[in-house]
Design a protein around this motif. Sequence first.
Motif, short mmCIF file in Angstrom:
data_model
loop_
_atom_site.label_atom_id
_atom_site.label_comp_id
_atom_site.label_asym_id
_atom_site.label_seq_id
_atom_site.Cartn_x
_atom_site.Cartn_y
_atom_site.Cartn_z
N ARG A 1 -3.73 15.59 0.53
CA ARG A 1 -4.07 14.60 -0.49
C ARG A 1 -3.62 13.20 -0.09
O ARG A 1 -4.25 12.20 -0.46
CB ARG A 1 -3.44 15.00 -1.82
CG ARG A 1 -4.08 16.23 -2.43
CD ARG A 1 -3.65 16.47 -3.87
NE ARG A 1 -2.24 16.78 -4.00
CZ ARG A 1 -1.36 16.00 -4.61
NH1 ARG A 1 -1.75 14.84 -5.13
NH2 ARG A 1 -0.10 16.36 -4.70
N THR A 2 -2.55 13.10 0.68
CA THR A 2 -2.07 11.78 1.10
C THR A 2 -3.07 11.09 2.02
O THR A 2 -3.43 9.92 1.80
CB THR A 2 -0.70 11.92 1.80
OG1 THR A 2 0.26 12.44 0.88
CG2 THR A 2 -0.22 10.57 2.30
N SER B 1 0.83 -1.21 0.00
CA SER B 1 0.00 0.00 0.00
C SER B 1 0.86 1.26 0.00
O SER B 1 0.57 2.23 -0.71
CB SER B 1 -0.92 0.00 1.22
OG SER B 1 -1.80 -1.12 1.18
N MET C 1 -8.30 4.49 -0.42
CA MET C 1 -7.71 3.19 -0.74
C MET C 1 -8.20 2.12 0.23
O MET C 1 -8.45 0.96 -0.16
CB MET C 1 -6.19 3.28 -0.70
CG MET C 1 -5.48 1.99 -1.08
SD MET C 1 -3.69 2.10 -0.87
CE MET C 1 -3.31 3.36 -2.06
N GLU D 1 -6.27 10.07 0.22
CA GLU D 1 -6.08 8.92 -0.66
C GLU D 1 -5.96 7.63 0.13
O GLU D 1 -6.43 6.57 -0.30
CB GLU D 1 -4.85 9.13 -1.53
CG GLU D 1 -4.56 7.99 -2.49
CD GLU D 1 -5.71 7.73 -3.46
OE1 GLU D 1 -5.90 6.56 -3.85
OE2 GLU D 1 -6.42 8.70 -3.82
N GLN E 1 2.24 1.86 -3.42
CA GLN E 1 1.22 2.40 -4.33
C GLN E 1 1.01 3.90 -4.09
O GLN E 1 0.86 4.67 -5.04
CB GLN E 1 -0.09 1.63 -4.14
CG GLN E 1 -1.17 1.99 -5.15
CD GLN E 1 -2.39 1.11 -5.01
OE1 GLN E 1 -2.40 0.15 -4.23
NE2 GLN E 1 -3.45 1.43 -5.76
N ILE E 2 1.02 4.31 -2.82
CA ILE E 2 0.90 5.74 -2.50
C ILE E 2 2.10 6.51 -3.05
O ILE E 2 1.96 7.62 -3.59
CB ILE E 2 0.78 5.92 -0.97
CG1 ILE E 2 -0.57 5.41 -0.48
CG2 ILE E 2 0.98 7.38 -0.58
CD1 ILE E 2 -1.75 6.24 -0.94
N HIS E 3 3.27 5.91 -2.95
CA HIS E 3 4.48 6.57 -3.45
C HIS E 3 4.43 6.74 -4.97
O HIS E 3 4.89 7.76 -5.51
CB HIS E 3 5.71 5.76 -3.04
CG HIS E 3 7.01 6.38 -3.47
ND1 HIS E 3 7.47 7.57 -2.97
CD2 HIS E 3 7.93 5.96 -4.38
CE1 HIS E 3 8.63 7.87 -3.53
NE2 HIS E 3 8.93 6.91 -4.40
N LYS E 4 3.89 5.77 -5.68
CA LYS E 4 3.77 5.87 -7.13
C LYS E 4 2.84 7.01 -7.54
O LYS E 4 2.99 7.58 -8.63
CB LYS E 4 3.25 4.55 -7.70
CG LYS E 4 4.28 3.43 -7.66
CD LYS E 4 3.69 2.15 -8.25
CE LYS E 4 4.71 1.01 -8.20
NZ LYS E 4 4.15 -0.25 -8.77
N MET E 5 1.92 7.34 -6.69
CA MET E 5 1.00 8.46 -6.97
C MET E 5 1.64 9.82 -6.70
O MET E 5 1.00 10.85 -6.91
CB MET E 5 -0.27 8.31 -6.13
CG MET E 5 -1.09 7.08 -6.43
SD MET E 5 -2.54 7.00 -5.35
CE MET E 5 -3.27 5.44 -5.88
N GLY E 6 2.87 9.82 -6.23
CA GLY E 6 3.54 11.08 -5.91
C GLY E 6 3.16 11.64 -4.56
O GLY E 6 3.39 12.82 -4.28
N LEU E 7 2.61 10.78 -3.70
CA LEU E 7 2.20 11.21 -2.37
C LEU E 7 3.23 10.75 -1.33
O LEU E 7 4.32 10.29 -1.69
CB LEU E 7 0.81 10.65 -2.06
CG LEU E 7 -0.29 11.08 -3.05
CD1 LEU E 7 -1.61 10.42 -2.70
CD2 LEU E 7 -0.43 12.59 -3.10
#
Length: 284
Positions: A121-122, A83, A129, A125, A86-92
């Motif tokens: 935003r983090t 998880s 999620m 999200e 996945q958050i890191h891939k979103m730029g968060l």
Amino acid sequence: MDIWQIVRITIRRWYVFLAVVAVGIATALVTTSGVKPQYSAAMDAFVNAPPSRASAPTGSVENSGGVGFAGSLEERAMDADASRAQIHKMGLLPTYKVSWTRAKLVLSVSVTGPTPDLARRTVEEVVAMANRHLVAHQASTGVTAPGAQYSIMSAAEGANLSPAQYPGRSRQRIVIGVVALAAAVGLAVALDGFVAARRRAAAGGTGRPDSLPDAGSPRSPLTREPDPLGDPLASPRRGGDTPGGDTPEYETAAVNEDTVTIRTGSRLGAGPVPPDLDRSGRPR
């Protein structure tokens, strides 16, 4: 030196104290000016139970513990490395924190970031999620109807943002301030001691002659006070020897390498070096 002496010296040398403190304040401001602000965002979410709980299949959230099971499930799922990746891939920000409170049945998400928008935003999200993961888990157990599924709902419209924080800045300023105060007091005391020592040296210091003065000088050790009874170097000169007076007069011995010449009136005599003088004429 007690505390009151230090206080009096510091007051007396106030200009040194204030100068060092001013330098310390400037150093603290310059050093901590590079600390970047950090913004915190937090969001609480609840597990919403479905209105219809009839005919729940085996292994469903309903049969596994209901709301408590759903909250614990999403806490573990959102805290997993998958998880966060996945958050890191979103730029968060993958450094968020997630926790499930059984007593309040609340799923809490918080994060600290360099900008308030990124932090907000983090957490939003992560809550979204968690809801998607819970819905997918129920679908995998055969609960596909939206009215029969548990869901994650945020307690407020958006994340709660905290004012900007400067981590470590206050502590750095306190440390620099304490060091500056100690240095200011120490320099004031040191300067006061140095000035006092200079004044004592100027008031009571006397120079030591590098060499003895010539024989016959008032400072010479060979110049002796008249002592007709005990001083072999002083002999009385009567008034008969010197015209115009009867008062005894005395002459000073002049010393060379081998003999001592004593001038007594009009007579000149020579003799061996007295035992209390060396060959140069200095007292032993």
